[in-house]
Each structure stands twice: as C-alpha cells, then as structure tokens.
Design an enzyme around this catalytic site. Structure first.
Site, short mmCIF file in Angstrom:
data_model
loop_
_atom_site.label_atom_id
_atom_site.label_comp_id
_atom_site.label_asym_id
_atom_site.label_seq_id
_atom_site.Cartn_x
_atom_site.Cartn_y
_atom_site.Cartn_z
N LYS A 1 11.39 -10.22 -53.53
CA LYS A 1 11.99 -9.35 -52.52
C LYS A 1 13.07 -8.46 -53.15
O LYS A 1 13.25 -7.32 -52.73
CB LYS A 1 12.54 -10.20 -51.38
CG LYS A 1 11.47 -11.02 -50.66
CD LYS A 1 12.07 -11.90 -49.59
CE LYS A 1 11.02 -12.80 -48.96
NZ LYS A 1 10.48 -13.81 -49.92
N CYS B 1 10.06 -19.55 -45.33
CA CYS B 1 8.64 -19.83 -45.59
C CYS B 1 8.28 -21.20 -45.03
O CYS B 1 7.81 -22.09 -45.72
CB CYS B 1 8.32 -19.73 -47.09
SG CYS B 1 9.32 -20.79 -48.15
#
Length: 422
Positions: free
Chosen positions: A246, A354
């Site tokens: 990211k 996640c």
C-alpha cells in the site's frame, strides 16, 4: 532418489512440525531463515509441499486413519501427511515412499518406524488418490468456523472453505502502465488494475521484477488505497505499513507518504521494495500510537487475525486458536481512535483489516462513530469498479470474502471503510 529431493521434503516436515507442534506461522519461519540452506529450487519445493499439505490436511488425515491403529509421533505423522499429499497428486509411488522411509530412518528417534511408514504408504499409493478425490473440502477448525457461520451462514462458510482449498493465483500491481504489464506477462487484468497470473513460477524471475515495474499484491489488498483515493502532493500517513504494498501504491499516486511500522525487519523489506521500484516514502520504525502531526489522509491497516488470508496461508488456522482475538480487537480500537485524532478537519481515513471477523471490521467502525462526533462514513468511496453493491455493508464499509470473484480465482478476505472528519 536425489539428495535434494529428500532435503526439500525433510525441510517441509520441519515446517509442519513447527506449525502443528509449536504454533508458529510459516511466514515467520521462512522469514527467519528456516529454508535458507536450501538451493532456490528446493526452497520453493519445500514451501509448496508444506503449504499444500496443510491445505489438504483433513483429507490426508482421513486417508491415513484407515491404515493406522494409533497416531504416531508428530514428526512421523507429518512425514506420512506430506507423502500422502504427494501420492494423491500423482507422485511416483517408488520415489515418494522411498524418500519418506529415508527421512524416518535418518532420525534416531523415528528409525524404528521405517517399516510402518513403508507399509502404510504402500497402501495409500493403492487407494489414496481415489479416496482423496471423494472426500469433502476440508473444514476450518471449530474455533474459527463457528463465528464465521454465525456471521455468514453455513453456505457462505462452505464457499469460503472451497476458495481456501483452491489456493490463490498471483496478483501483480504495476508501478505505471498496467496495460504494458498485462501485455508483457499475459494473465488477466482485474477491475482493481492488478494483473492476475494463474501459473506464475518463480516471482523474481518474471519480466520486470528487477526493473521494479511491479510488486506482488492481492487484488483485495490493493482496494484500500483505491478507496482512500490519494491525490498528488497530499500528506498521507500509512500506519502499520509493512510489507509495503500500500505504501508503494500511495507513492505511485504522487502522495507524500510517511510509512510507519514497529518491525525493523519488515520495514527493511519495504525499503528494498521502494528502492527496487524507484518510489519514495519516509520510513519510520516506531509505534503507530506514538505518531503525531495533522494529515490530509491516513491509511490504517490495523493488526488483525489475518483470517482473510487463509487461501494463501493455510497454516494460520492450525498455528492459531483465536485466544488473541480480544487483545487484537482492543488494539484496533485504540489505533483507530488515535488515527482519527491525527486527521486534519475535512481529512479522511481508511480503516482496513485482512480479517473475516465482523468484530475486526464492521463493528469497529460502528463503535468509532458512536465514540466520536463529527465523523461520517463515505459510502461512495467503496463503490469501486468490480465491486458488487451487495458487498457494501450497512454502515457503509466494504466487506470482501475469499469466495468473491470465484470465477477469477477469488480474493483475500478484507474489510475497509472510509471515514471523513467534518
């Protein structure tokens, strides 16, 4: 039987011993050098054998149970499990059985069981492949399956288990021209802009790796940055940044990125990937809770159970037991509160995990809205290309599951929401 084949299998047995006996994660073992003494080909083979055996562990154990009066010691059981997986996937019986017997025989604590291993595996070679194909898709352990059934229903969990058993293809995020990456490597261009390869081989050997043209990033893991929608020149704080996918997305978008994580070793990987791709970000090794400043945008990929990554990490349900969930949930709430305090007025924050557990996703955002005034959830931010409107949750977040995009190979389980400060 080549010595290298035996070494790869012996290392796979060690990985299973550590996961199933000591509760350690394979990523930690491999990152800590567990396979460093092997040549690259055998390192990949050992990791593949351990991963696929864990993925099919329930099937292997059901097959072996027919031929064992009682369970042998863990190491012997794991030798049998790996050999059973190989035999049931078409491995040559002579080579697989001989390698297993050799591994058992070279350990003084297990040498007396050579005859048992030989006899059991000869029987597995005869009947195992047919049994393997007929057995159900392996279930998650009860400690995880029960809360997931409560959240998604039995049919939903069965679909997730099928996705876990199928494994995961390789997704690549391009630094620049995604079309050029697709033309170079083939595969499928996903709505997220990632390129998906079903059969990738050695990652570092793929065209463009050394030039830094792309990095590995699951399609679901790429979505939080799309939701944040960073603009060129914005000051963006990336909390819990490692392993850095990211961070690179944010930098490639032109944001001025400060990436924070408390793991020196994991941040070393972020530095390596930034150098390889030629992207820039300020790297801070430290506690996310100690960060200050006022930021245009913040990405908080909070520590979580990682239950959304089981299709790529089948060791996780066997190495964990859910006992740390409470501490993780409390930590996520504290990090979310702190991140909100760092936003400029009018700023936005993407909170993501996640995880498949609503307590680590939907519930965290609902509770944060109740604790803080002047916050709203930007429902429009999660309406990305390829997102089914049914995946958008009641509070305005995005819930992803491993069985979504099943015709394309699935995706990691993820939750994300974009919170705006008035």
């Amino acid at each position: 039987m080549s010595q290298t084949g035996v070494q790869a299998r012996r290392s796979a047995v060690y990985l299973l011993d550590q996961v199933l006996g000591e509760g350690r994660l394979m990523s930690e073992l491999i990152g800590g050098g567990a396979l460093d003494r092997l040549v690259p080909e055998d390192r990949a083979r050992a990791q593949r054998l351990a991963t696929e055996t864990l993925r099919g562990l329930e099937r292997a154990d059901r097959i072996l149970k027919k031929h064992l009066a009682k369970s042998p010691p863990l190491t012997v059981q794991n030798i049998l499990r790996i050999a059973t997986y190989e035999l049931c996937q078409g491995g040559a019986a002579h080579g697989v059985v001989n390698a297993a017997v050799e591994i058992v025989g070279k350990n003084r604590r297990t040498a007396a069981m050579k005859g048992l291993v030989n006899a059991v595996l000869r029987k597995v070679a005869d009947t195992g492949p047919e049994m393997w194909a007929a057995l159900r898709v392996p279930h998650l352990p009860k400690w995880l399956r029960s809360p997931l059934v409560a959240a998604y229903g039995a049919e939903g969990v069965q679909a997730m288990e099928a996705a876990h058993f199928a494994g995961a293809p390789l997704d690549l995020m391009a630094k620049g021209d995604r079309g050029a990456l697709h033309r170079s490597l083939g595969g499928e261009m996903l709505p997220t802009g990632t390129v998906r390869l079903q059969e990738a081989g050695q990652v570092s050997g793929l065209p463009g790796f050394k030039r830094g043209s792309w990095w590995v990033q699951d399609a679901a893991a790429s979505m939080p940055v799309h939701v944040l929608n960073p603009q060129s020149g914005e000051q963006v704080l990336d909390l819990c940044a490692a392993p850095g996918g990211k961070t690179m997305q944010l930098a490639a978008a032109g944001a001025v990125v400060t990436a924070v994580d408390d793991s020196e070793s994991r941040m070393a990987r972020v530095r390596e990937n930034l150098k390889r791709t030629g992207l820039k970000a300020e790297i801070v090794v430290g506690d996310a809770m100690a960060q200050g400043g006022a930021w245009d945008a913040i990405l908080l990929d909070a520590p979580c159970s990682a239950t959304g990554t089981i299709r790529r990490h089948p060791d996780l349900p066997h190495a964990k037991d859910g006992s740390d969930f409470g501490d993780l949930i409390n930590l996520q709430a504290a990090m979310l509160d702190h991140a909100i305090s760092l936003l400029k007025p009018g700023g936005r924050l993407v909170f993501c995990t996640c995880s498949l557990l609503p307590d680590e996703g939907e519930c965290q955002v609902e509770d944060a809205l109740a604790r803080h005034e002047g916050l709203s959830v930007d429902r429009a931010a999660v309406a990305l290309d390829g997102v089914d409107p049914a995946w958008i949750t009641e509070e305005g977040g995005l819930r992803l599951r491993p069985d979504y995009w099943s015709d394309k190979g699935g995706m990691d389980g993820f939750y994300m929401a974009c919170i705006r400060k008035s």
